[in-house]
Scaffold this motif. Sequence first.
Motif, mmCIF file in Angstrom:
data_model
loop_
_atom_site.group_PDB
_atom_site.id
_atom_site.type_symbol
_atom_site.label_atom_id
_atom_site.label_comp_id
_atom_site.label_asym_id
_atom_site.label_seq_id
_atom_site.Cartn_x
_atom_site.Cartn_y
_atom_site.Cartn_z
ATOM 1 N N SER A 147 12.704 -8.871 -10.614
ATOM 2 C CA SER A 147 12.606 -7.269 -10.803
ATOM 3 C C SER A 147 13.711 -6.571 -10.183
ATOM 4 O O SER A 147 14.044 -5.522 -10.346
ATOM 5 C CB SER A 147 11.509 -7.041 -9.809
ATOM 6 N N SER A 156 3.146 -2.983 -6.301
ATOM 7 C CA SER A 156 4.234 -3.711 -6.956
ATOM 8 C C SER A 156 4.223 -2.914 -8.581
ATOM 9 O O SER A 156 4.984 -3.316 -9.484
ATOM 10 C CB SER A 156 4.141 -4.861 -7.385
ATOM 11 N N HIS A 168 6.027 -5.781 -0.855
ATOM 12 C CA HIS A 168 4.806 -5.813 -1.823
ATOM 13 C C HIS A 168 5.304 -7.074 -2.769
ATOM 14 O O HIS A 168 4.306 -7.961 -2.765
ATOM 15 C CB HIS A 168 4.411 -4.677 -2.425
ATOM 16 N N ALA A 169 6.198 -7.047 -3.603
ATOM 17 C CA ALA A 169 6.494 -8.041 -4.609
ATOM 18 C C ALA A 169 6.462 -9.296 -4.209
ATOM 19 O O ALA A 169 6.031 -10.443 -4.607
ATOM 20 C CB ALA A 169 7.600 -7.632 -5.400
ATOM 21 N N GLU A 170 7.326 -9.380 -2.811
ATOM 22 C CA GLU A 170 7.656 -10.633 -2.203
ATOM 23 C C GLU A 170 6.261 -11.248 -1.759
ATOM 24 O O GLU A 170 6.249 -12.841 -1.705
ATOM 25 C CB GLU A 170 8.668 -10.597 -1.106
ATOM 26 N N ALA A 202 9.136 -11.516 -8.646
ATOM 27 C CA ALA A 202 9.546 -10.783 -7.431
ATOM 28 C C ALA A 202 11.322 -10.701 -7.644
ATOM 29 O O ALA A 202 11.931 -9.467 -7.164
ATOM 30 C CB ALA A 202 9.071 -11.076 -5.925
ATOM 31 N N GLU A 240 5.372 -16.207 -9.497
ATOM 32 C CA GLU A 240 5.241 -15.072 -8.915
ATOM 33 C C GLU A 240 6.414 -14.734 -7.872
ATOM 34 O O GLU A 240 7.160 -13.326 -8.036
ATOM 35 C CB GLU A 240 4.033 -14.967 -7.597
ATOM 36 N N ARG A 249 1.545 -2.905 -10.557
ATOM 37 C CA ARG A 249 0.883 -4.085 -11.355
ATOM 38 C C ARG A 249 -0.665 -3.834 -11.466
ATOM 39 O O ARG A 249 -1.458 -4.549 -10.836
ATOM 40 C CB ARG A 249 1.446 -5.441 -11.149
ATOM 41 N N LEU A 257 -0.387 -6.309 -5.501
ATOM 42 C CA LEU A 257 0.001 -6.087 -7.049
ATOM 43 C C LEU A 257 0.090 -4.637 -7.360
ATOM 44 O O LEU A 257 0.911 -4.042 -8.034
ATOM 45 C CB LEU A 257 -1.179 -6.809 -8.083
ATOM 46 N N ARG A 278 10.995 -10.963 -18.064
ATOM 47 C CA ARG A 278 9.687 -10.534 -17.124
ATOM 48 C C ARG A 278 8.640 -11.056 -18.081
ATOM 49 O O ARG A 278 7.725 -11.781 -17.598
ATOM 50 C CB ARG A 278 9.720 -9.365 -17.003
ATOM 51 N N VAL A 325 3.462 -11.295 -3.143
ATOM 52 C CA VAL A 325 2.263 -11.565 -4.211
ATOM 53 C C VAL A 325 2.070 -13.119 -4.522
ATOM 54 O O VAL A 325 1.316 -13.670 -4.679
ATOM 55 C CB VAL A 325 2.806 -11.012 -5.526
ATOM 56 N N SER A 326 3.582 -13.762 -4.353
ATOM 57 C CA SER A 326 3.583 -15.149 -4.582
ATOM 58 C C SER A 326 2.649 -15.898 -3.656
ATOM 59 O O SER A 326 1.954 -16.761 -4.129
ATOM 60 C CB SER A 326 5.075 -15.507 -4.684
#
Length: 996
Positions: free
Chosen positions: A921, A223, A192-194, A918, A914, A225, A220, A929, A196-197
């Motif tokens: 984190s 992640s 998920h985090a990867e 990732a 973004e 957010r 998001l 952050r 987002v960018s």
Amino acid sequence: MPAPPTTSAPVRRRPAAAPAPPQQFKVLGPVRLYRYGEEASAGSPQQRALLAVLLLRSGRTATAAELIDAVWGEDPPSQALAALRTYASRLRKVLSPGVLVSESGGYAIAVAPGSLDLEQAQHLAAEADRCRTDGKSARARMLLDKALALWDGEALAGVPGPFAEAHRARLEAWRLELREARLGLDLELGAHAEAVSELTSLTGAHPLRERLRELLMLALYRSGRQAEALAVYADTRRFLAEELGVEPGPALRELQQRILRADPELGGAADGPEAPYRAALVRPAQLPATVPDFTGRTALVDELVTLLTTEPGFLTAISGAAGIGGIGKTTLAVHVAHAARSAFPDGQLYADLQGVGPRAAEPETVLGSFLRALGTPDAQIPDSLHDRAALYRSMLDRRRVLVLLDNARDSAQVRPLLPAAPGCATLITSRVRMVDLAGAHLVDLDVLSPEEAVQFFTGIVGEERVAAEREAALDVVSACGFLPLAIRIAASRLAARRTWTVAVLAAKLADERRRLDELQAGDLAVRSSFELGYGQLEPHQARAFRLIGLADGPDISLAAAAAMLDGPPEETEDQLEALVDTGFLESAAPGRYRFHDLTRLYARACAEREAPRERDAALTRLLDFYLASAAEAYAVEHPGDRSVEHLAPTSRAAAEFSYLEDARRWLGAETEGILSCARQLAHGARLRRAIDLLWSVKDTVGVRSPRLYHETAAAAKRAAHAARDAQAEGRACAALTAVHLTAGDLRAADAEAQRALVLALAVDDPVTGAWVQYDRGVIALQEGRFPEADRCLREALSRFRADDNPFGVASALCQLSHVEAGVGNVRSAVALAEEAIERIGSEAATLALAESRYALGIALSATGRTGEALSQLDQALVIFEDCGQALGEGMVRFRRAQIQLALRAPGRAAAEAEQALAVLSRVGGDRRRADVLVVLGDAMAGQGESARARTCWAEALAVYERVRGPEGEELCRPLRERLHRAGRTAGEGAGRAAGS
């Protein structure tokens, strides 16, 4: 999964290993052609346009009129037909003979299968679609990645004409659909985090594409957010209203509502001479009773039952992946056999082959028993093994019989017992993996999962007793190593003792020295299961088993095992592979071995009972091997650093590293082994060596496994303090300083650094004395205390020079560059960073070089030389990524985001920010952050994403408000102003909307 453009070439199935065609074409980018791997000229733009038209017509002939219209459109030149023929003639010269065909005044290209990149992409996308349908999401994602990698920029780039323009749009739309599909798979697979960018960048480029917005909101939310996910919806709704006068579609609206309510589903007749024997055959039913409390392994049971009942002559061999008795091989086999027995109306045979006992059953004895069970009189049973096997196969011919061979010793024991009739099937259990049993379906049976283990335990003990103490029950099954035999013994003991609680049993099993004694009930005992196999080992195998079991790590490498056994690697490998064959060890990976937890306890008990003098020597050799190898790896990563010369001496040779990447791979593979060894041996005469081992890997292992490293270093520090060893305690404090710095906990880092400095000065330790001053300078620098940072770093610089440590000098110069940049002396900052790079040298891509290029990039950016700055940051990023340094990678991406923002490229800035979030984190640090969130908010504002910008700024402000003193106020003030202006603008926009 998206379908390819309908006008493109059809997908052809090709053999996976087909050789590359001699001629290849590319249209997913600039139109290019290659002959035997070498690019050939495709000519002028119009000539490339002609080639593109013919390639995309899938071998169909195009008339001259069609080609002229495709290349020039409604306004062709007066000599268009002559020009067309000229282009065709030129293409024929560079194409292989027979590729360009002239037919009825038109042309066609015969495209060989696999020669066109578009066709390759279509093939990969179709295969990905099939994998996705079959539930193979990871492979589907990999195939889509390969398909997308075939693009080299915009499809048909630079090709003129209406045909190219129309197909370019279709191909780019398909490319976007493929990216959407791949991003959807990213979310399925947990990235998920990867994601987002990339999604942030794509939504900025395609703001009206609601599917991208939906994926971004979901990424998001997953992640953590949630506020930003809802802000994306708000921005989308406003944008659609302003641009199109419509509301978001039902999918987006439903996702918003699910996020608001935190929907948990968001977060998966007989002839011939043997006829008398067959006629006399009875129907044996020899299967042992199945256990009524069989638990788990549902998918495996279903798979085996299906194969037994549908595959002619099915043969499977079940071995234990954990390599030990008690894992449930017999229980599983009996359960499967009972589930499948209706498919074998002619009977079921069973034999315990006693392969783990002192005398395994002889095949001719088992065959005699089977023949009697099948109705053969004793007088008609032959004497020889060969004749008994032949009669056995004859009696089973055209019959459907299931044969269960339990506890087989090896394949040689089993082969004479295998029926040849296709209607029969065989189940075999063994502690060894029968890789030499031709045609066998091999099953490696592992221990139960935690959920299955608790369910099994509950089935014996009772739901009421376990429900009140579920955590204690998990402790019990964990102490049993999730081994079914051990769990049955433990549960049976508890069931027989009504006054015991589950916690009482868990406490008894917590003592590793007594655990095997506790795991026995009646005639069941885990230790007895081990003793059967241990008694069959050769003396040198038994010694290897005892000593290797002393190491605490989750597994052990061949080199480390050779050090413990004090023997050459080749001899050690033979011994360990023999233990794998006998089931006492598992081959975790090539060159790596591991024990089941209970097997390890048994090995240690054997070592304590049979070889107490060898125990300490073996563990000391292991520590010396790790320290010598870690010091060598440190020297490779930190060329010129004399610190390793001050570490404790060792008696073992180090692992050999031929180059930097080799050392990094070794550290990555040995991370857990190093930390386990240091934790296990940080006491007594080995205390200093264990702490020096920790110190030498603080920049590598400490970054890869910060939590485990911190726990190990803290325990070592306590041991050093209790032993009143100032040097050891100081170095442990220095190791803790490094791990706190990486995590962004500057207060804790400073406290450890100050304690380390006091201890280092007391014993005049050149390692801690210099590096802790360096660390204190870095801490002060990150807190904006530039005078103190300058003082500490110059003290470190002096100590490095006194110790003749050029690496340390370069490192201090690099950090001083940051100080100078911080106070505005940008020319000095550039000069210091360039000097650091010169001293380090750029031949090897070391971490120090990456740090120096990072410093130079920041300094150059401050002078306005953004192109050079980005080049230095790019080079630093490659090194940080190669050695797994998440902190360095994240900070480089953060700095690149700042530069892109200054260059008024908010889309690129947002994508970089973004990616920074990732990566960072993984290492933590609220302050870092928050810094990135400020830049991300600015980038969002630059793209008109005001709601998401406000969310980012508000989250950053909440962090900055916890920073004390003037620095905190200096950080908060501009953010409050941004939020105030953004809020006023949002209010005015709402007012205008209401007025309209």
